[in-house]
Design a protein around this motif. Structure first.
Motif, short mmCIF file in Angstrom:
data_model
loop_
_atom_site.label_atom_id
_atom_site.label_comp_id
_atom_site.label_asym_id
_atom_site.label_seq_id
_atom_site.Cartn_x
_atom_site.Cartn_y
_atom_site.Cartn_z
N MET A 61 0.84 -1.21 0.01
CA MET A 61 -0.05 0.00 0.02
C MET A 61 0.80 1.32 0.10
SD MET A 61 -1.40 0.57 3.78
CE MET A 61 -1.83 2.09 3.56
N LYS A 62 1.87 1.29 -0.86
CA LYS A 62 2.72 2.47 -0.86
C LYS A 62 2.03 3.74 -1.46
CE LYS A 62 6.90 -0.33 -0.93
NZ LYS A 62 8.03 -0.87 -1.64
N GLY A 63 1.17 3.62 -2.23
CA GLY A 63 0.27 4.68 -2.75
C GLY A 63 -0.45 5.21 -1.67
N GLY A 64 -1.10 4.36 -0.66
CA GLY A 64 -1.71 4.82 0.58
C GLY A 64 -0.78 5.64 1.62
N ASP A 65 0.34 5.03 1.89
CA ASP A 65 1.39 5.82 2.54
C ASP A 65 1.62 7.07 1.91
OD1 ASP A 65 1.57 3.43 3.93
OD2 ASP A 65 3.35 2.75 2.75
N VAL A 66 1.77 7.29 0.63
CA VAL A 66 2.16 8.64 0.00
C VAL A 66 0.74 9.67 0.33
CG1 VAL A 66 2.69 9.81 -1.93
CG2 VAL A 66 3.87 7.72 -1.37
N ILE A 67 -0.30 8.83 0.26
CA ILE A 67 -1.46 9.83 0.30
C ILE A 67 -1.78 10.15 1.79
CG2 ILE A 67 -3.99 9.78 0.64
CD1 ILE A 67 -3.98 7.92 -1.92
N ILE A 68 -1.20 9.51 2.69
CA ILE A 68 -1.19 10.16 3.89
C ILE A 68 -0.09 11.39 4.10
CG2 ILE A 68 -0.17 9.47 6.29
CD1 ILE A 68 -1.16 6.57 5.95
N ALA B 82 1.07 13.13 1.80
CA ALA B 82 0.84 14.07 1.01
C ALA B 82 -0.39 15.10 1.68
CB ALA B 82 0.32 13.89 -0.42
N ALA B 83 -1.39 14.51 2.16
CA ALA B 83 -2.60 15.00 2.72
C ALA B 83 -2.07 16.05 4.08
CB ALA B 83 -3.75 13.97 3.12
N LEU B 84 -1.19 15.59 4.93
CA LEU B 84 -0.55 16.12 6.01
C LEU B 84 0.30 17.31 5.42
CD1 LEU B 84 0.04 13.00 8.04
CD2 LEU B 84 -1.59 14.91 8.39
N GLN B 85 1.12 17.17 4.56
CA GLN B 85 1.92 18.19 3.97
C GLN B 85 1.20 19.15 3.51
OE1 GLN B 85 4.09 15.93 0.87
NE2 GLN B 85 6.08 15.88 2.17
N ALA B 86 0.00 19.01 2.73
CA ALA B 86 -0.61 20.12 2.36
C ALA B 86 -1.38 20.97 3.80
CB ALA B 86 -1.99 19.70 1.80
N LEU B 87 -1.95 20.27 4.86
CA LEU B 87 -2.23 20.96 5.83
C LEU B 87 -1.00 21.67 6.67
CD1 LEU B 87 -4.89 18.37 7.38
CD2 LEU B 87 -5.45 20.17 5.80
N LYS B 88 0.08 21.13 6.76
CA LYS B 88 1.08 21.71 7.44
C LYS B 88 1.41 23.02 6.53
CE LYS B 88 4.13 21.91 10.70
NZ LYS B 88 4.70 23.03 10.30
N ALA B 89 1.63 22.87 5.52
CA ALA B 89 1.98 24.02 4.54
C ALA B 89 1.02 25.37 4.69
CB ALA B 89 2.30 23.63 3.14
N LEU B 90 -0.15 24.94 4.96
CA LEU B 90 -1.21 25.99 4.85
C LEU B 90 -1.39 26.39 6.37
CD1 LEU B 90 -3.38 24.64 2.39
CD2 LEU B 90 -2.09 26.79 2.20
N ASP B 91 -0.94 25.96 7.42
CA ASP B 91 -1.04 26.24 8.69
C ASP B 91 -2.30 25.81 9.43
OD1 ASP B 91 1.52 27.39 9.17
OD2 ASP B 91 0.68 29.08 8.60
N LEU B 92 -2.92 24.64 8.97
CA LEU B 92 -4.26 24.05 9.25
C LEU B 92 -4.02 22.88 10.17
CD1 LEU B 92 -5.77 24.57 5.63
CD2 LEU B 92 -6.19 25.90 7.50
N LEU B 93 -2.86 22.36 10.69
CA LEU B 93 -2.58 21.26 11.42
C LEU B 93 -2.58 21.20 12.79
CD1 LEU B 93 -2.04 18.28 10.21
CD2 LEU B 93 0.16 18.64 10.49
N MET C 282 -6.06 11.91 -2.01
CA MET C 282 -5.33 13.25 -1.17
C MET C 282 -6.17 14.05 -0.98
SD MET C 282 -1.91 13.35 -3.24
CE MET C 282 -0.71 12.11 -3.70
N HIS C 283 -7.05 14.55 -1.78
CA HIS C 283 -7.85 15.86 -1.41
C HIS C 283 -8.81 15.46 -0.46
CE1 HIS C 283 -7.67 17.14 -5.91
NE2 HIS C 283 -6.73 17.19 -5.21
N LYS C 284 -9.50 14.31 -0.60
CA LYS C 284 -10.46 13.86 0.38
C LYS C 284 -10.12 13.55 1.74
CE LYS C 284 -12.62 10.11 -1.66
NZ LYS C 284 -12.95 9.12 -2.72
N ALA C 285 -8.68 12.95 1.82
CA ALA C 285 -8.12 12.90 3.21
C ALA C 285 -7.73 14.01 3.80
CB ALA C 285 -7.21 11.86 3.00
N ALA C 286 -7.17 14.84 3.23
CA ALA C 286 -6.85 16.29 3.78
C ALA C 286 -8.24 17.14 4.29
CB ALA C 286 -6.03 16.99 2.71
N ILE C 287 -9.04 17.28 3.50
CA ILE C 287 -10.00 17.90 3.69
C ILE C 287 -10.92 17.21 4.85
CG2 ILE C 287 -12.48 18.75 2.84
CD1 ILE C 287 -10.99 19.28 0.38
N LEU C 288 -11.21 15.90 5.03
CA LEU C 288 -11.72 15.18 6.07
C LEU C 288 -10.99 15.58 7.46
CD1 LEU C 288 -13.79 13.34 7.38
CD2 LEU C 288 -12.10 11.47 6.86
N LEU C 289 -9.68 15.46 7.53
CA LEU C 289 -8.89 16.05 8.40
C LEU C 289 -9.08 17.35 8.95
CD1 LEU C 289 -5.30 14.29 7.71
CD2 LEU C 289 -7.08 13.57 9.41
#
Length: 436
Positions: A141-148, A150-161, A420-427
């Motif tokens: 599930m390396k695709g799933g690992d990268v989705i995790i 990428a979703a967290l990177q987006a939230l961190k970069a936008l100060d949303l974490l 990635m979009h769905k995971a990040a926005i759910l978080l």
């Protein structure tokens, strides 16, 4: 129990309200998806790099290399990371990454290992067409690992974490668990005890329109049968009886007659050997028998597996099977033992509520609703060890595709950014609601 009550009183009611609310795709959420899209090339490069590293479960060096690459990504985001050494349970180990101390506590689950051994012919990332890429472990599930990541990177970069607390556990032995399970799954269970919500990033049934609210557990069993050896001309007599093979046939057939089609229970005798002598090599899953056609069989060994959706189903299956095993034919005896394995992830109302939230996110992005996977179409996975310790859990949020566990494993890359979009926005939404 104290943690569960606290969470229920402060947060569950809000989550149910959230699950019933149609939320527009806000400007902030548009920024999240834009960040993911702008960095999609880097995410795909990370996927390619790690798929090209063999990390079959028993290739400890490979598992550690993949873990180190992902660990560097978490370190760059300011996560606290650690490598949990697996020598005590004969595996490479696990990666654990933690961030935050406020808001809902969310466990995100991945795994580093694949089913493809170091000497397997299937080793490389390969572009099939514009939307499909083949590779060992690309969906599982390396695709799933990268989705995790990428979703967290987006939230961190936008100060949303900072409105959520995150713990990521990427295990090194999902495809072949180390033993004892009390040690090999400890990092995962400890994280689940800490968490309120668990999100798994397996590919489930490979359909982006579905996610997992329930998984059947999977455990092994072994049947050992003994008969009275004698010349075959004396079989069925009062002095000799029926022999080990006929007793085994009776038991297996009774298993089928009494349990096949009952609820979500399935069971499979996958390996059998019998005769005058039987040799079992458990470390290699080898059972060998020696016998002659003119000798009544003395021994039989059968190894199998059983899958159930709930603890009650498992208890029922064990009881019925033991009753069958105890009702022996003349001059035979039998013992049935069960091994540790994956517990069931039972369907719960709160799991369905979390799926509804995830589906609402998907619909707000224009991707359509997400429905629950039929548990018969979802195998066992690491989230099963977490599900009983959290208030709600869903799985199957990873990279979709076909052919998992085979040399035809192919990812549908049109699902990569979407999930990635769905995971990040759910978080993000969980954090926003938790702060209200």
């Amino acid at each position: 129990m104290i943690k569960r009550i606290k969470f229920n009183t402060l947060f569950v009611g809000m989550l149910f309200m959230f699950s019933q609310t149609s939320m527009a795709n806000t400007a902030t959420e548009q920024k999240i998806t834009k960040h993911i899209n702008d960095n999609l090339t880097q995410s795909q490069a990370l996927l390619e790099k790690t798929v090209n590293i063999n990390s079959g479960t028993m290739n400890f060096d490979g598992v550690k290399k993949v873990g180190a690459i992902y660990q560097a990504e978490f370190d760059a985001m300011g996560f606290d990371t650690q490598w949990v050494d697996g020598s005590e349970f004969n595996r490479a180990g696990h990666l654990v990454a933690s961030y935050g101390n406020s808001g809902p506590k969310i466990l995100m689950i991945g795994h580093l290992d694949t089913v493809f051994a170091k000497d397997d012919a299937f080793q490389h990332y390969s572009v099939v067409d514009d939307t499909h890429i083949a590779g060992p472990g690309i969906t599982d599930m390396k695709g799933g690992d990268v989705i995790i990541i990428a979703a967290l990177q987006a939230l961190k970069a936008l100060d949303l974490l900072d409105k959520i607390s995150i713990k990521v556990v990427m295990t090194g032995d999902e495809e072949s668990s180390g033993r004892p399970l009390s040690l090999s799954k400890k990092a995962l269970v400890d994280a689940a005890i800490w968490a309120d919500i668990a999100l798994g990033f397996e590919d489930a049934d490979g359909d982006i329109k579905t996610a997992v609210v329930a998984r059947r557990g999977s455990i092994g069993w072994q049947l050992d049968v003994v008969g009275k050896p004698a010349h075959s001309s004396q079989i069925f007599t009062d002095n000799v009886g029926y022999g080990a093979i006929f007793e085994t046939a009776r038991i297996l057939n009774d298993f089928r007659e009494q349990l096949a089609g009952v609820g979500n229970i399935t069971f499979n005798p996958g390996l059998i050997a019998g005769g005058t002598e039987v040799e079992v090599q458990p470390e290699n899953s080898i059972v060998q028998g020696f016998g002659k056609t003119n000798v009544v069989a003395k021994e039989v060994t059968v190894k199998g597996g059983i899958r159930t959706l709930t603890p009650d189903e498992l208890a029922k299956a064990k009881t019925v099977m033991q009753e069958i095993v105890a009702d022996n034919l003349l001059h035979t005896s039998a013992t049935l033992t069960f091994a540790d394995g994956y517990p069931p992830m039972a369907p719960t109302d709160k799991n369905y509520a979390l799926l509804k939230m995830y589906s609402d996110v998907s619909e707000s992005l224009g991707y359509g609703p997400v429905a629950p996977v039929n548990p018969r179409n979802a195998g066992a996975a690491d989230i099963s060890f977490a599900a009983d310790h959290v208030d709600m859990a869903i799985d199957g949020l990873g990279l979709m595709g076909d052919g998992g566990h085979t040399k035809d494993e192919v990812a549908d890359m049109s699902t990569f950014a979407q999930n990635m979009h769905k995971a990040a926005i759910l978080l993000y939404r969980l954090g926003e609601k938790g702060a209200q």
